[in-house]
Scaffold this motif. Structure first.
Motif, PDB file in Angstrom:
ATOM      1  N   ASP A 133     -11.249 -17.607  92.064  1.00  0.00           N
ATOM      2  CA  ASP A 133     -11.201 -18.819  92.878  1.00  0.00           C
ATOM      3  C   ASP A 133      -9.783 -19.389  92.766  1.00  0.00           C
ATOM      4  OD1 ASP A 133     -11.538 -21.247  94.114  1.00  0.00           O
ATOM      5  OD2 ASP A 133     -13.435 -21.709  93.118  1.00  0.00           O
ATOM      6  N   PRO A 135      -7.710 -21.249  94.651  1.00  0.00           N
ATOM      7  CA  PRO A 135      -7.296 -22.628  94.946  1.00  0.00           C
ATOM      8  C   PRO A 135      -7.407 -23.588  93.764  1.00  0.00           C
ATOM      9  CG  PRO A 135      -8.548 -21.745  96.783  1.00  0.00           C
ATOM     10  CD  PRO A 135      -8.672 -20.747  95.666  1.00  0.00           C
ATOM     11  N   VAL A 136      -8.272 -23.304  92.798  1.00  0.00           N
ATOM     12  CA  VAL A 136      -8.403 -24.218  91.656  1.00  0.00           C
ATOM     13  C   VAL A 136      -7.548 -23.785  90.467  1.00  0.00           C
ATOM     14  CG1 VAL A 136     -10.736 -24.850  92.337  1.00  0.00           C
ATOM     15  CG2 VAL A 136     -10.425 -23.068  90.617  1.00  0.00           C
ATOM     16  N   ARG A 156      -8.172 -29.878  89.811  1.00  0.00           N
ATOM     17  CA  ARG A 156      -8.473 -29.159  91.051  1.00  0.00           C
ATOM     18  C   ARG A 156      -9.935 -28.727  91.095  1.00  0.00           C
ATOM     19  NH1 ARG A 156      -2.683 -25.890  91.102  1.00  0.00           N
ATOM     20  NH2 ARG A 156      -1.561 -27.554  92.209  1.00  0.00           N
ATOM     21  N   ARG A 159     -11.933 -31.802  91.960  1.00  0.00           N
ATOM     22  CA  ARG A 159     -11.742 -32.238  93.341  1.00  0.00           C
ATOM     23  C   ARG A 159     -12.364 -31.270  94.346  1.00  0.00           C
ATOM     24  NH1 ARG A 159      -7.240 -30.905  96.122  1.00  0.00           N
ATOM     25  NH2 ARG A 159      -6.097 -30.629  94.156  1.00  0.00           N
ATOM     26  N   LEU A 160     -12.222 -29.974  94.104  1.00  0.00           N
ATOM     27  CA  LEU A 160     -12.674 -28.982  95.075  1.00  0.00           C
ATOM     28  C   LEU A 160     -14.125 -28.557  94.887  1.00  0.00           C
ATOM     29  CD1 LEU A 160      -9.467 -26.746  95.191  1.00  0.00           C
ATOM     30  CD2 LEU A 160     -10.223 -28.445  96.871  1.00  0.00           C
ATOM     31  N   HIS A 161     -14.625 -28.648  93.641  1.00  0.00           N
ATOM     32  CA  HIS A 161     -15.984 -28.184  93.382  1.00  0.00           C
ATOM     33  C   HIS A 161     -16.896 -29.237  92.769  1.00  0.00           C
ATOM     34  CE1 HIS A 161     -15.003 -24.186  94.625  1.00  0.00           C
ATOM     35  NE2 HIS A 161     -14.130 -23.981  93.657  1.00  0.00           N
TER      36      HIS A 161
END
Length: 230
Positions: A133, A135-136, A156, A159-161
């Motif tokens: 993953d 992006p994180v 991250r 924020r994303l998950h």
């Protein structure tokens, strides 16, 4: 159980066969117009520190970071096929990443000194990028010091998950700097002696869990699961 797993790349997931140092040299050459007098000193540091050190050792002014990052990205992209030809994914890596990505509640990404563009090049060269993953993840442009990257990755992931701020986190890496980053941030660590550091050196640095490499998928998953339950 939730777990945030952050994998180092060079000498943990892949063997770059010297291509990394060629990337640094090419970026230095593009920015300075001359060859470096000696190779980059990596030692588990971030790209920010590696490139700054090269310019300081050469007695040159350090360029603004955006120019350095662009030069690094261009040098990395140009060496994708060379990396694929000379380098390799390390033993067991594909299976370990695939197994981690399949675990319910786990987020599996990278914590690396490489800038994100070159991290993607190195992973894509061996078909590993789709198993993470990205992006994180946290990358060499995000902070100068490796321990500071842990907070970047955690933010991250939240924020994303929407993962909890206190999600158990474990770093997997091959250098004492990986161990230091884990210990100073309250993270777990699985050290692997697949780089230049021995199991004894990694243990001396503070790692409790040390493996010769990632070839034993069952053992790797068992160790990672143990951090999820702590």
């Amino acid at each position: 159980m939730e777990l945030f797993v952050l994998w180092d790349i060079d000498h943990t997931l892949i063997e770059n066969a010297g291509v990394s140092k060629e990337i640094y040299a090419a970026a230095f050459r593009a920015l300075s117009g001359r060859e470096p007098a000696e190779p980059a000193r990596t030692e588990g540091r971030t790209d920010r520190l590696i490139m700054r050190d090269m310019f300081v050792r050469e007695g040159l002014s350090v360029p603004d970071w955006p120019f350095v990052e662009t030069a690094l990205a261009q040098a990395g992209e140009a060496r994708l096929e060379e990396l694929r030809r000379r380098g390799t994914a390390l033993p067991g890596v594909h299976d370990a990443l695939k197994a981690a990505s399949a675990q319910t509640g786990w987020v599996s990404s990278v914590l690396t000194g490489n800038i994100s563009a070159n991290a993607r090049v190195k992973l894509a060269a061996f078909g590993l990028d789709s198993l993470l993953d990205l992006p994180v993840g946290a990358y060499g442009a995000d902070a100068e010091l490796r321990p500071h990257l842990v907070a970047v990755a955690r933010e991250r992931a939240q924020r994303l998950h929407g993962v909890a701020a206190d999600i158990p986190t474990v770093l997997v890496g091959d250098t004492p700097r990986d161990v230091e980053a884990a210990l100073t941030t309250g993270s777990g660590v699985l050290a692997v002696a697949s780089g230049i550091h021995t199991q004894e050196e990694l243990t001396a640095a503070g790692a409790v869990e040390v493996l010769p490499d990632l070839s034993d998928t069952k053992r790797v998953l068992s160790i990672l699961e143990s951090f999820a339950g702590r």
